[in-house]
Design a protein around this motif. Structure first.
Motif, PDB file in Angstrom:
ATOM      1  N   LEU A 135       0.868  -1.130  -0.021  1.00 60.89           N
ATOM      2  CA  LEU A 135      -0.091  -0.150   0.129  1.00 60.89           C
ATOM      3  C   LEU A 135       0.918   1.276  -0.015  1.00 60.89           C
ATOM      4  CD1 LEU A 135      -2.760  -0.946   2.516  1.00 60.89           C
ATOM      5  CD2 LEU A 135      -2.867  -1.036   0.120  1.00 60.89           C
ATOM      6  N   SER A 136       0.326   2.433  -0.476  1.00 56.98           N
ATOM      7  CA  SER A 136       0.944   3.445  -0.447  1.00 56.98           C
ATOM      8  C   SER A 136       0.849   4.467   0.736  1.00 56.98           C
ATOM      9  CB  SER A 136       0.582   4.335  -1.832  1.00 56.98           C
ATOM     10  OG  SER A 136       1.415   5.567  -1.947  1.00 56.98           O
ATOM     11  N   ARG A 137      -0.514   4.342   1.129  1.00 57.99           N
ATOM     12  CA  ARG A 137      -1.145   5.505   2.116  1.00 57.99           C
ATOM     13  C   ARG A 137      -2.041   4.695   3.284  1.00 57.99           C
ATOM     14  NH1 ARG A 137      -2.245  10.952   2.460  1.00 57.99           N
ATOM     15  NH2 ARG A 137      -4.475  11.354   3.494  1.00 57.99           N
ATOM     16  N   LEU A 138      -1.703   5.034   4.426  1.00 59.19           N
ATOM     17  CA  LEU A 138      -2.455   4.383   5.591  1.00 59.19           C
ATOM     18  C   LEU A 138      -3.194   5.931   6.093  1.00 59.19           C
ATOM     19  CD1 LEU A 138      -0.367   1.895   7.476  1.00 59.19           C
ATOM     20  CD2 LEU A 138      -2.252   1.627   5.650  1.00 59.19           C
ATOM     21  N   GLU A 139      -4.330   5.837   6.497  1.00 61.58           N
ATOM     22  CA  GLU A 139      -5.113   6.892   6.940  1.00 61.58           C
ATOM     23  C   GLU A 139      -5.598   6.586   8.426  1.00 61.58           C
ATOM     24  OE1 GLU A 139      -6.447   8.470   2.561  1.00 61.58           O
ATOM     25  OE2 GLU A 139      -7.928   7.299   3.883  1.00 61.58           O
ATOM     26  N   ALA A 140      -5.846   7.437   9.343  1.00 61.30           N
ATOM     27  CA  ALA A 140      -6.306   7.168  10.905  1.00 61.30           C
ATOM     28  C   ALA A 140      -7.101   8.678  11.216  1.00 61.30           C
ATOM     29  CB  ALA A 140      -5.379   6.628  11.603  1.00 61.30           C
ATOM     30  N   GLY A 141      -7.894   8.388  11.977  1.00 64.67           N
ATOM     31  CA  GLY A 141      -8.439   9.452  12.714  1.00 64.67           C
ATOM     32  C   GLY A 141      -9.010   9.277  14.147  1.00 64.67           C
ATOM     33  N   CYS A 142      -8.911  10.473  15.003  1.00 64.72           N
ATOM     34  CA  CYS A 142      -9.430  10.285  16.183  1.00 64.72           C
ATOM     35  C   CYS A 142      -9.897  11.662  16.942  1.00 64.72           C
ATOM     36  CB  CYS A 142      -8.175   9.919  17.104  1.00 64.72           C
ATOM     37  SG  CYS A 142      -6.683  11.010  17.208  1.00 64.72           S
ATOM     38  N   LEU A 143     -10.584  11.634  17.875  1.00 61.44           N
ATOM     39  CA  LEU A 143     -11.005  12.753  18.538  1.00 61.44           C
ATOM     40  C   LEU A 143     -10.035  13.913  18.558  1.00 61.44           C
ATOM     41  CD1 LEU A 143     -13.706  11.235  20.759  1.00 61.44           C
ATOM     42  CD2 LEU A 143     -14.217  12.665  18.647  1.00 61.44           C
ATOM     43  N   PRO A 144     -10.246  15.093  18.621  1.00 57.69           N
ATOM     44  CA  PRO A 144      -9.280  16.021  18.947  1.00 57.69           C
ATOM     45  C   PRO A 144      -8.543  15.955  20.284  1.00 57.69           C
ATOM     46  CG  PRO A 144     -11.060  17.080  17.552  1.00 57.69           C
ATOM     47  CD  PRO A 144     -11.480  15.612  18.114  1.00 57.69           C
ATOM     48  N   GLU A 145      -9.580  15.560  21.455  1.00 60.89           N
ATOM     49  CA  GLU A 145      -9.187  15.666  22.686  1.00 60.89           C
ATOM     50  C   GLU A 145      -8.314  14.457  23.067  1.00 60.89           C
ATOM     51  OE1 GLU A 145     -13.604  14.740  22.826  1.00 60.89           O
ATOM     52  OE2 GLU A 145     -12.242  15.592  21.562  1.00 60.89           O
ATOM     53  N   ASN A 146      -8.411  13.363  22.089  1.00 60.77           N
ATOM     54  CA  ASN A 146      -7.927  12.033  22.524  1.00 60.77           C
ATOM     55  C   ASN A 146      -6.195  12.001  22.337  1.00 60.77           C
ATOM     56  OD1 ASN A 146      -7.147   9.317  22.658  1.00 60.77           O
ATOM     57  ND2 ASN A 146      -8.779   8.603  21.734  1.00 60.77           N
ATOM     58  N   ALA A 147      -5.741  12.769  23.448  1.00 57.65           N
ATOM     59  CA  ALA A 147      -4.325  12.931  23.238  1.00 57.65           C
ATOM     60  C   ALA A 147      -3.372  11.851  23.213  1.00 57.65           C
ATOM     61  CB  ALA A 147      -3.888  13.813  24.591  1.00 57.65           C
ATOM     62  N   ALA A 148      -3.810  10.694  23.921  1.00 58.96           N
ATOM     63  CA  ALA A 148      -3.282   9.252  23.845  1.00 58.96           C
ATOM     64  C   ALA A 148      -3.025   8.668  22.607  1.00 58.96           C
ATOM     65  CB  ALA A 148      -3.756   8.453  25.059  1.00 58.96           C
ATOM     66  N   SER A 149      -4.162   8.718  21.917  1.00 63.46           N
ATOM     67  CA  SER A 149      -4.396   8.299  20.349  1.00 63.46           C
ATOM     68  C   SER A 149      -3.391   9.129  19.609  1.00 63.46           C
ATOM     69  CB  SER A 149      -5.794   8.140  20.006  1.00 63.46           C
ATOM     70  OG  SER A 149      -5.608   7.252  18.986  1.00 63.46           O
ATOM     71  N   ARG A 150      -3.615  10.495  19.812  1.00 64.05           N
ATOM     72  CA  ARG A 150      -2.783  11.292  18.723  1.00 64.05           C
ATOM     73  C   ARG A 150      -1.487  11.131  19.070  1.00 64.05           C
ATOM     74  NH1 ARG A 150      -5.501  17.373  18.529  1.00 64.05           N
ATOM     75  NH2 ARG A 150      -4.083  17.419  16.862  1.00 64.05           N
ATOM     76  N   ALA A 151      -0.983  10.930  20.423  1.00 64.70           N
ATOM     77  CA  ALA A 151       0.599  10.811  20.521  1.00 64.70           C
ATOM     78  C   ALA A 151       0.823   9.352  19.871  1.00 64.70           C
ATOM     79  CB  ALA A 151       0.846  10.858  22.060  1.00 64.70           C
ATOM     80  N   LEU A 152       0.225   8.497  20.062  1.00 64.77           N
ATOM     81  CA  LEU A 152       0.508   7.148  19.491  1.00 64.77           C
ATOM     82  C   LEU A 152       0.669   7.186  18.016  1.00 64.77           C
ATOM     83  CD1 LEU A 152       0.536   3.953  19.724  1.00 64.77           C
ATOM     84  CD2 LEU A 152      -1.777   3.909  19.580  1.00 64.77           C
ATOM     85  N   LEU A 153      -0.237   7.714  17.379  1.00 60.71           N
ATOM     86  CA  LEU A 153      -0.036   7.804  15.713  1.00 60.71           C
ATOM     87  C   LEU A 153       1.184   8.520  15.435  1.00 60.71           C
ATOM     88  CD1 LEU A 153      -3.786   8.673  14.776  1.00 60.71           C
ATOM     89  CD2 LEU A 153      -2.522   6.325  14.271  1.00 60.71           C
ATOM     90  N   GLU A 154       1.582   9.508  15.876  1.00 64.99           N
ATOM     91  CA  GLU A 154       2.649  10.236  15.803  1.00 64.99           C
ATOM     92  C   GLU A 154       3.830   9.575  16.126  1.00 64.99           C
ATOM     93  OE1 GLU A 154       2.168  13.897  18.047  1.00 64.99           O
ATOM     94  OE2 GLU A 154       0.592  14.698  16.572  1.00 64.99           O
ATOM     95  N   THR A 155       3.939   8.718  17.369  1.00 68.14           N
ATOM     96  CA  THR A 155       4.922   7.952  17.484  1.00 68.14           C
ATOM     97  C   THR A 155       5.254   6.759  16.428  1.00 68.14           C
ATOM     98  OG1 THR A 155       4.646   8.118  19.896  1.00 68.14           O
ATOM     99  CG2 THR A 155       5.958   6.208  19.423  1.00 68.14           C
ATOM    100  N   VAL A 156       4.195   6.269  15.911  1.00 72.04           N
ATOM    101  CA  VAL A 156       4.552   5.300  14.832  1.00 72.04           C
ATOM    102  C   VAL A 156       4.619   5.850  13.447  1.00 72.04           C
ATOM    103  CG1 VAL A 156       3.498   3.481  16.301  1.00 72.04           C
ATOM    104  CG2 VAL A 156       1.975   4.547  14.594  1.00 72.04           C
ATOM    105  N   GLY A 157       4.693   7.246  13.363  1.00 76.36           N
ATOM    106  CA  GLY A 157       5.060   7.464  11.940  1.00 76.36           C
ATOM    107  C   GLY A 157       3.898   8.441  11.165  1.00 76.36           C
ATOM    108  N   PHE A 158       2.832   8.688  11.895  1.00 81.92           N
ATOM    109  CA  PHE A 158       1.640   9.226  11.189  1.00 81.92           C
ATOM    110  C   PHE A 158       1.847  10.617  11.281  1.00 81.92           C
ATOM    111  CE2 PHE A 158       0.158   4.863  11.190  1.00 81.92           C
ATOM    112  CZ  PHE A 158      -1.112   5.042  10.296  1.00 81.92           C
TER     113      PHE A 158
END
Length: 200
Positions: A135-158
């Motif tokens: 695949l060329s692209r992976l997409e993910a979304g989360c609620l703006p206030e979900n700081a843990a999920s946002r940090a997780l995505l950024e940690t794995v390269g999103f």
């Protein structure tokens, strides 16, 4: 070409990721039930039959068909140490052709949260998506206030891409989501080297 021919197992240092089986129902139902209040603020409202064996059976049948057709790759996550169910991650809405993209979704059982398990699992699923599925692209979304999920995505390269208004119904309300994406061979944010600068 990309459909499943045998059960796909993805090992990591501490985990095994594999598709759901009918025999997983007791562990899955217990993990979801025990994590209900933990997951409720971040997930669509559960159907009345969400925790039933019949609903789980439908989930397993959907997973088998989706993998056979190459449309989705659902994985349950288990510890190598004792086989405990940690959660799940799914590559869904796989688009081939011009897009070569998929959407990533995941959840972690409350008993296994904040141990780095989902970071480990998402890193492996990202590798699988780019190296094995090409695949060329992976997409993910989360609620703006979900700081843990946002940090997780950024940690794995999103990387953050923007906001989608009224993106999904979460806990009974239409909610905005922040959108993230990872690209195979991602060059966003890199300083161009001299050769690249000559070509611009």
């Amino acid at each position: 070409m990309f459909g499943v021919r045998r059960e796909t197992r993805l090992p990591t240092e501490r985990l095994i990721l594999r598709p759901p089986r009918l025999s997983d129902f007791p562990a899955w139902a217990r993990a979801r039930r025990d994590s209900r209040e933990h997951l409720k603020p971040w997930e669509p409202t559960w159907a009345p039959d969400h925790l039933t064996r019949a609903a789980f059976r439908q989930r397993v049948h959907w997973a088998r068909k989706a993998m056979r057709l190459g449309r989705a790759w659902p994985f349950m996550i288990f510890t190598k140490e004792d086989g405990a169910l940690v959660g799940a991650v799914t590559l869904d809405h796989v688009r081939r052709g011009p897009a070569e993209a998929a959407t990533l979704g995941y959840w972690t059982a409350l008993a296994h949260a904040r141990r780095g398990y989902m970071r480990e699992a998402l890193s492996e699923v990202r590798r699988f998506a780019f190296d094995d599925l090409r695949l060329s692209r992976l997409e993910a979304g989360c609620l703006p206030e979900n700081a843990a999920s946002r940090a997780l995505l950024e940690t794995v390269g999103f990387k953050y891409e923007g906001v989608a208004q009224a993106y999904l119904q979460i806990d009974g309300r239409w909610r905005d989501h922040v959108l993230y994406a990872a690209l195979r061979g991602d060059r966003r944010g890199r300083v161009a080297d001299a050769a690249e600068m000559r070509d611009t």
